[in-house]
Enzyme design. Structure first.
Site, PDB file in Angstrom:
ATOM      1  N   SER A   1      -5.402  48.913  37.105  1.00  9.12           N
ATOM      2  CA  SER A   1      -6.409  49.237  36.095  1.00  9.12           C
ATOM      3  C   SER A   1      -7.716  48.529  36.432  1.00  9.12           C
ATOM      4  O   SER A   1      -7.732  47.577  37.227  1.00  9.12           O
ATOM      5  CB  SER A   1      -5.916  48.764  34.719  1.00  9.12           C
ATOM      6  OG  SER A   1      -6.932  48.831  33.738  1.00  9.12           O
TER       7      SER A   1
ATOM      8  N   TYR B   1      -2.496  42.234  28.197  1.00 13.05           N
ATOM      9  CA  TYR B   1      -2.386  43.446  29.021  1.00 13.05           C
ATOM     10  C   TYR B   1      -2.999  43.216  30.400  1.00 13.05           C
ATOM     11  O   TYR B   1      -2.393  43.530  31.423  1.00 13.05           O
ATOM     12  CB  TYR B   1      -3.087  44.602  28.318  1.00 13.05           C
ATOM     13  CG  TYR B   1      -3.210  45.863  29.140  1.00 13.05           C
ATOM     14  CD1 TYR B   1      -2.133  46.722  29.294  1.00 13.05           C
ATOM     15  CD2 TYR B   1      -4.420  46.211  29.748  1.00 13.05           C
ATOM     16  CE1 TYR B   1      -2.244  47.885  30.048  1.00 13.05           C
ATOM     17  CE2 TYR B   1      -4.547  47.366  30.494  1.00 13.05           C
ATOM     18  CZ  TYR B   1      -3.457  48.204  30.647  1.00 13.05           C
ATOM     19  OH  TYR B   1      -3.567  49.350  31.395  1.00 13.05           O
TER      20      TYR B   1
END
Length: 253
Positions: free
Chosen positions: A140, A153
């Site tokens: 990501s 996260y």
């Protein structure tokens, strides 16, 4: 078709990027093993692939459970005879900072990091038997940039980046390539839920998030799926240990 007769396992493929990827790989000739913790959405993706003339098999599994991770590989081989491609897409989104509990951390790490490692462990055993393969992990932009109240996260996605490099090193001698794709803000069901929960229209969301990119917009699932397809295909035969940004230029600023 770029993946004719190849067998691809795509985790978390009941919705979002995973669904789009599984369906695209099916269109490109792969026999797709759809994996998801949600039985209904996973079965729907598998049905979509078949309805378009492709081959698919659904495995209902929670990758944070090692027995499930092992069963994914076993069912793939039982159904299609081999594993050529693994897309580690499944993730849980614990979007918290210091408010994250120990249980939050265990869930986030258990799925995003340990689950990814376990699914890969058992898939690799099969890839070695047939002379190699390709693994694409989903990292990501959160692997690279700091975001407020987000580290439960982001830490897992940073781990995926390093897992990718280490796996590529260890698996290179076995002709198994390992790369990762790093999406930016992508329009998925999850982002739509966020808009619904915050009372934000798509136009507002696109304008706000798009302003952070060079292209002035958020991305769509298909744009990420095509990047995954490239890295999974023989066209990327000399690429391993790399991270491909699919973020409209977000991290280049």
């Amino acid at each position: 078709m770029r993946l004719k007769e190849k067998v691809a396992v795509v985790t978390g493929s009941g919705a979002g990027i995973g669904q789009g990827t599984a369906e695209l790989l099916g269109e490109e000739g792969a026999k797709v093993v759809v994996v998801d913790v949600d039985a209904d959405s996973g079965a729907k993706t598998a049905a979509n692939i078949k309805n378009k003339g492709g081959s698919s098999h659904f495995v209902h599994a929670d990758i944070s459970i090692e027995a499930d991770a092992k069963r994914i590989a076993e069912e793939a081989v039982k159904t299609f005879g081999r594993i050529d491609i693994l897309v580690n897409n499944a993730a849980t989104f614990v979007l918290k900072g210091f408010d994250a509990t120990v249980d939050d951390w265990r869930r986030s790490l258990g799925v995003n990091v340990v689950g990814t490692a376990m699914v890969t462990k058992y898939a690799v055993e099969q890839m070695k038997k047939t002379g190699g393969g390709a693994i694409v992990n989903l990292a990501s932009i959160s692997s690279f940039v700091a975001q407020p109240n987000f580290f439960a996260y982001s830490a897992t996605k940073a781990a995926i980046l390093q897992l990718t490099r280490n796996m590529a090193m260890d698996l290179g001698p076995h002709k198994i390539r390992v790369n990762c794709v790093c999406p930016g803000t992508i329009l998925t069901a999850a982002s739509q839920r966020h808009m619904d929960n915050t009372g934000t229209t798509f136009e507002q969301f696109n304008a706000e998030e798009g302003a952070k990119t060079f292209l002035g917009r958020i991305g769509n699932v298909r744009e990420v799926a095509y990047a995954i397809l490239f890295l999974a295909s023989d066209e990327a035969s000399y690429i391993t240990g790399s991270s491909l940004m699919v973020d409209g230029g977000y991290t280049a600023q």
